[in-house]
Design a protein around this motif. Structure first.
Motif, PDB file in Angstrom:
ATOM      1  N   ILE A  30      56.131  43.245  12.250  1.00 36.70           N
ATOM      2  CA  ILE A  30      56.184  42.170  11.259  1.00 36.70           C
ATOM      3  C   ILE A  30      57.524  42.211  10.524  1.00 36.70           C
ATOM      4  O   ILE A  30      57.823  43.170   9.802  1.00 36.70           O
ATOM      5  CB  ILE A  30      55.032  42.281  10.228  1.00 36.70           C
ATOM      6  CG1 ILE A  30      53.697  42.577  10.911  1.00 36.70           C
ATOM      7  CG2 ILE A  30      54.943  40.997   9.416  1.00 36.70           C
ATOM      8  CD1 ILE A  30      52.530  42.779   9.955  1.00 36.70           C
ATOM      9  N   TYR A  32      58.428  39.583   8.472  1.00 40.21           N
ATOM     10  CA  TYR A  32      58.261  38.788   7.239  1.00 40.21           C
ATOM     11  C   TYR A  32      59.440  37.824   7.055  1.00 40.21           C
ATOM     12  O   TYR A  32      60.015  37.709   5.967  1.00 40.21           O
ATOM     13  CB  TYR A  32      58.130  39.692   6.002  1.00 40.21           C
ATOM     14  CG  TYR A  32      57.145  40.826   6.184  1.00 40.21           C
ATOM     15  CD1 TYR A  32      55.808  40.666   5.864  1.00 40.21           C
ATOM     16  CD2 TYR A  32      57.562  42.066   6.687  1.00 40.21           C
ATOM     17  CE1 TYR A  32      54.901  41.703   6.031  1.00 40.21           C
ATOM     18  CE2 TYR A  32      56.666  43.108   6.872  1.00 40.21           C
ATOM     19  CZ  TYR A  32      55.336  42.913   6.539  1.00 40.21           C
ATOM     20  OH  TYR A  32      54.448  43.955   6.718  1.00 40.21           O
ATOM     21  N   MET A  35      60.844  35.708   3.895  1.00 37.80           N
ATOM     22  CA  MET A  35      60.184  36.170   2.673  1.00 37.80           C
ATOM     23  C   MET A  35      61.070  37.169   1.943  1.00 37.80           C
ATOM     24  O   MET A  35      61.989  37.745   2.526  1.00 37.80           O
ATOM     25  CB  MET A  35      58.841  36.820   3.035  1.00 37.80           C
ATOM     26  CG  MET A  35      57.866  35.874   3.725  1.00 37.80           C
ATOM     27  SD  MET A  35      56.404  36.706   4.404  1.00 37.80           S
ATOM     28  CE  MET A  35      55.624  37.279   2.897  1.00 37.80           C
ATOM     29  N   GLU A  38      62.554  40.756   3.444  1.00 35.31           N
ATOM     30  CA  GLU A  38      62.475  40.554   4.897  1.00 35.31           C
ATOM     31  C   GLU A  38      62.980  41.795   5.621  1.00 35.31           C
ATOM     32  O   GLU A  38      63.939  42.451   5.196  1.00 35.31           O
ATOM     33  CB  GLU A  38      63.315  39.338   5.288  1.00 35.31           C
ATOM     34  CG  GLU A  38      63.328  39.033   6.775  1.00 35.31           C
ATOM     35  CD  GLU A  38      64.140  37.780   7.117  1.00 35.31           C
ATOM     36  OE1 GLU A  38      64.406  37.573   8.315  1.00 35.31           O
ATOM     37  OE2 GLU A  38      64.488  37.018   6.186  1.00 35.31           O
ATOM     38  N   ASP A  68      55.277  38.314  14.286  1.00 30.50           N
ATOM     39  CA  ASP A  68      55.319  37.082  13.500  1.00 30.50           C
ATOM     40  C   ASP A  68      56.195  35.994  14.109  1.00 30.50           C
ATOM     41  O   ASP A  68      56.309  34.911  13.538  1.00 30.50           O
ATOM     42  CB  ASP A  68      55.681  37.327  12.029  1.00 30.50           C
ATOM     43  CG  ASP A  68      56.867  38.230  11.810  1.00 30.50           C
ATOM     44  OD1 ASP A  68      57.380  38.801  12.773  1.00 30.50           O
ATOM     45  OD2 ASP A  68      57.281  38.384  10.647  1.00 30.50           O
ATOM     46  N   HIS A 106      55.883  46.544   6.549  1.00 30.30           N
ATOM     47  CA  HIS A 106      55.859  47.087   5.196  1.00 30.30           C
ATOM     48  C   HIS A 106      54.615  47.942   4.969  1.00 30.30           C
ATOM     49  O   HIS A 106      53.524  47.632   5.448  1.00 30.30           O
ATOM     50  CB  HIS A 106      55.875  45.961   4.158  1.00 30.30           C
ATOM     51  CG  HIS A 106      57.233  45.393   3.897  1.00 30.30           C
ATOM     52  ND1 HIS A 106      58.321  46.189   3.580  1.00 30.30           N
ATOM     53  CD2 HIS A 106      57.690  44.108   3.894  1.00 30.30           C
ATOM     54  CE1 HIS A 106      59.383  45.413   3.388  1.00 30.30           C
ATOM     55  NE2 HIS A 106      59.030  44.149   3.588  1.00 30.30           N
ATOM     56  N   LEU A 128      51.098  39.858   7.662  1.00 30.28           N
ATOM     57  CA  LEU A 128      52.026  38.754   7.426  1.00 30.28           C
ATOM     58  C   LEU A 128      51.565  37.877   6.257  1.00 30.28           C
ATOM     59  O   LEU A 128      52.374  37.399   5.473  1.00 30.28           O
ATOM     60  CB  LEU A 128      52.158  37.924   8.703  1.00 30.28           C
ATOM     61  CG  LEU A 128      53.099  36.717   8.648  1.00 30.28           C
ATOM     62  CD1 LEU A 128      54.529  37.152   8.339  1.00 30.28           C
ATOM     63  CD2 LEU A 128      53.046  35.960   9.973  1.00 30.28           C
TER      64      LEU A 128
END
Length: 275
Positions: A30, A32, A35, A38, A68, A106, A128
């Protein structure tokens, strides 16, 4: 199931997996994208681990990938999809099967509410859609992926995330000389978190540390995923303690994070690591 320490009731039923049966894997990466905070190497990590597994006896159809950048909504690493995939990974497991779980993304910590954590914090991973659906806590991952496995079934977990030292809630932790050291699980929970199955977790750092999202050979990667794969590429024939030392040595050159090895039952770290 007893929750008192030192019961020893599971010792005679535990058996090492020969890893000769069915092989299944779940790889989650992931980034992200778009976001705050990231990441850049996590999707690469999942694909690198997939390629590594394909070279080591796993079949493409038996590896589920959640990333993702997936166009199929069922293969995006949302909380629901991740939990469903965890159930898929362990479903129908038998003795001497070899299951592999990889997560790159994360990680974090939240206050422990049931008293199973020595440091008072549960470890979590972030899907996500965590802003809407929330995180996935270590207690739940242990319930789904560890407690349901039969004796002699292997689960190898590889976590490349921050605060991941005890993210699978396994009670036995090992030092680089191969000896078991103080558990991250409180005494009254050790028996409950132990299993008859052969569960191993390799994590990128201590619970108190972060894991690097970095660049190696010009490619974005998670430091732990990179070190784990490259150590076994260079020397596939390693014991548990040799692999722990070699992964730590690779990372020590550039990073402060200290990879951790833990298990659901006491293991002989002089045995060859197989998966």
């Amino acid at each position: 199931m007893p929750t008192t320490p030192g019961g020893g009731g599971k010792s005679h039923l535990f058996q090492y997996s020969k890893c000769t049966g069915k092989k299944k894997a779940l790889c989650i990466g992931i980034n992200y994208k778009g976001m705050p905070n990231e990441l850049y190497g996590c999707i690469n990590d999942a694909r690198n681990v997939q390629r590594f597994l394909l070279r080591n006896g796993y079949k493409h159809d038996d590896i589920k990938m959640l990333t993702d950048d997936a166009t199929d909504p069922r293969l995006r690493p949302t909380k629901t999809n991740i939990l469903d995939a965890m159930h898929w990974l362990v479903s129908g497991a038998h003795a001497h099967d070899s299951l592999f779980f990889h997560y790159s993304g994360h990680g974090g910590q939240v206050k422990d509410t049931d008293g199973d954590e020595v440091d008072g914090f549960d470890e979590v991973i972030f899907p996500l859609d965590f802003k809407r659906s929330g995180y996935i806590v270590d207690d739940l991952m242990n319930t789904i992926m560890v407690q349901k496995l039969p004796p002699g079934c292997r689960l190898t977990a590889l976590f490349d995330s921050c605060h991941s030292g005890s993210v699978l809630d396994l009670p036995y932790l090992y030092s680089s000389d191969g000896r078991a050291k103080g558990s991250q699980v409180t005494k009254r929970w050790v028996e409950r978190k132990s299993t008859y199955a052969d569960v191993i977790s390799w994590s990128g750092c201590k619970d108190s540390q972060t894991s690097a999202d970095t660049w190696e050979a010009g490619v974005a990667t998670g430091a732990m995923s990179y070190a784990f794969i490259n150590s076994l590429k260079q020397n596939p024939d390693q014991t548990y303690q040799e692999l722990l030392r070699s992964v730590r040595a690779i990372l020590k050159k550039k990073y402060s994070q200290k990879p951790q090895l833990s298990s659901s039952h006491r293991i002989d770290t002089n045995l060859k690591f197989i998966f």
